[in-house]
Design a protein around this motif. Sequence first.
Motif, PDB file in Angstrom:
ATOM      1  N   PHE A 234       0.853  -1.191   0.000  1.00  0.00           N
ATOM      2  CA  PHE A 234       0.000   0.000   0.000  1.00  0.00           C
ATOM      3  C   PHE A 234       0.889   1.240   0.000  1.00  0.00           C
ATOM      4  CE2 PHE A 234      -2.074  -3.453   2.140  1.00  0.00           C
ATOM      5  CZ  PHE A 234      -3.391  -3.419   1.709  1.00  0.00           C
ATOM      6  N   PRO A 235       0.425   2.330  -0.592  1.00  0.00           N
ATOM      7  CA  PRO A 235       1.207   3.564  -0.539  1.00  0.00           C
ATOM      8  C   PRO A 235       1.173   4.164   0.862  1.00  0.00           C
ATOM      9  CG  PRO A 235      -0.911   3.964  -1.581  1.00  0.00           C
ATOM     10  CD  PRO A 235      -0.833   2.483  -1.352  1.00  0.00           C
ATOM     11  N   ALA A 236       2.329   4.515   1.396  1.00  0.00           N
ATOM     12  CA  ALA A 236       2.380   5.109   2.726  1.00  0.00           C
ATOM     13  C   ALA A 236       1.643   6.447   2.768  1.00  0.00           C
ATOM     14  CB  ALA A 236       3.837   5.288   3.150  1.00  0.00           C
ATOM     15  N   ARG A 237       1.542   7.084   1.611  1.00  0.00           N
ATOM     16  CA  ARG A 237       0.850   8.379   1.542  1.00  0.00           C
ATOM     17  C   ARG A 237      -0.616   8.281   1.944  1.00  0.00           C
ATOM     18  NH1 ARG A 237      -2.177   7.616  -3.014  1.00  0.00           N
ATOM     19  NH2 ARG A 237      -1.277   6.205  -4.568  1.00  0.00           N
ATOM     20  N   GLY A 238      -1.190   7.069   1.884  1.00  0.00           N
ATOM     21  CA  GLY A 238      -2.619   6.916   2.136  1.00  0.00           C
ATOM     22  C   GLY A 238      -2.994   6.636   3.567  1.00  0.00           C
ATOM     23  N   GLY A 239      -2.024   6.621   4.469  1.00  0.00           N
ATOM     24  CA  GLY A 239      -2.338   6.308   5.846  1.00  0.00           C
ATOM     25  C   GLY A 239      -2.479   4.811   6.061  1.00  0.00           C
ATOM     26  N   LEU A 240      -2.965   4.441   7.235  1.00  0.00           N
ATOM     27  CA  LEU A 240      -3.014   3.034   7.631  1.00  0.00           C
ATOM     28  C   LEU A 240      -4.395   2.403   7.493  1.00  0.00           C
ATOM     29  CD1 LEU A 240      -0.825   3.205  10.879  1.00  0.00           C
ATOM     30  CD2 LEU A 240      -0.124   2.498   8.585  1.00  0.00           C
TER      31      LEU A 240
END
Length: 488
Positions: A234-240
């Motif tokens: 998952f992209p880290a930019r999108g949060g958890l």
Amino acid sequence: MPELDNRILLSRLRLAALLLLGVVLCLTPYRHFKPAGGLLEEVRERDFISIHTRNTPTTYYEGRHGPTGFEYELMRRFAEFLGVSLTLDARHHIQSALDTVREEGDLAAASLPLDLTQQDLIYSRPILDLQPLLVYRRGLPPVNSPEGLAGLTIGTIRGSGTDRVLRELQAEHPELGWQESSDLEVAELLGRVENGSLDAAVLFEHQFRINRIFFPGVERGFPLGKPLTMAWAFPARGGLGLQQEANRFLAELQREGWLDELVARHFGHDDYLEYVGARVFIDHLNERLPTYAELFREAARNTGFDWKLLAALGYQESHWDPEATSPTGVRGLMMLTLPTAGEVGVEDRLDPAQSINGGSRYLRQLKERLPESIQGDDRLYMAMAAYNVGLGHLYDARTITEEMGGDPDSWEDVREALPLLQQHEWHSKTRHGYARGGEPVIYVRNIRRYYEILTYVDRSQQQYLQLNELANGEDDEAPLFDIISPLL
């Protein structure tokens, strides 16, 4: 007064720091500061999840009756779990899937090894163990340990995790060298081992298991190192938020046993195309076929096929077992999927009469839908191939046949092109993408062989008795008929 001046100066410095922070926040893209549930909220608001994947048999491909693949089934269920629809971009190899999801899309699901060194990515919980495996070309001295790798030309797929294992092994065996590429897929890698371009390859155990039937010239060597882990990225930019929902989804599938069932269905079998010898076939002919022979004759009268051809197809599909179920979920004597069964009016796939009637009519439909330019036996063989691999992939193979200068109306030419649907160089240019193109070639050849035997037996009861006696003779190790190997 100096103390007051200091307090004023300190206040001004704090104010300047706050103003500077505000400027930084304004100038920094919002995507780097999304809250924990940011991407998850976006997915639910737009009502679809966008996934980057690969067009391979272990991830996603267009199967006999629509999209399939181990990770595709997981992705589809995850979308249902979130209550959204699913969109896929399958034009990737491993590295491009990772690179792209950093900037756009919601997750990458491409048989990815868990790699915590990757920047700007977060991973799901483990999905599947990935056991690296060394395979080598038949005819070479057996390769059973790392010491046997010296002097071999070895290939692997860059970014798959197997390259990482080789680097770890190189620390202990400095003489070890290999070739790696991010543009190859497993079938192409095995093909290069078989044709002599490579001596050996490192891939994963489950990948070899589902591909080995097409590469009889490749031998299993030995496991390399400890298992790795397949996960989603998952992209880290999108949060958890999205990652946490994926973990909750995967944990639920694990508790319910569905994940283990999916693994067994896709990777627990490497023999669902079986090349039987004469004794087994004759035993089934004697013990099973009499129960269903009249049903095949009735279906033949309704569709215009030779009943022995329909019986041969039924044997290839299920060994005349009315309760057969394949690893991919097709069922019954003629192995119909639910959509196909509905299309031909079959309500109970396990009912032999309905299955034989429905499968025969489905074969007839496929034959009628082929272009008029395909005539005679070529038309029949292509209809049988489409029964196995689907019309879309058959049409793709005909297009490739034309590109290669062959005759797209000739089964002899098309059967040479079908296995190319396993190679990225070719299937990436087709409408329907990857297919296990070696299967329909083997499938048609098996049916033709079974049909020849049935014709022989039907012609003379005396000949049948002689053949049956020979098949059950003293020499158990000598089958009457050669095993049919893939034409690769």
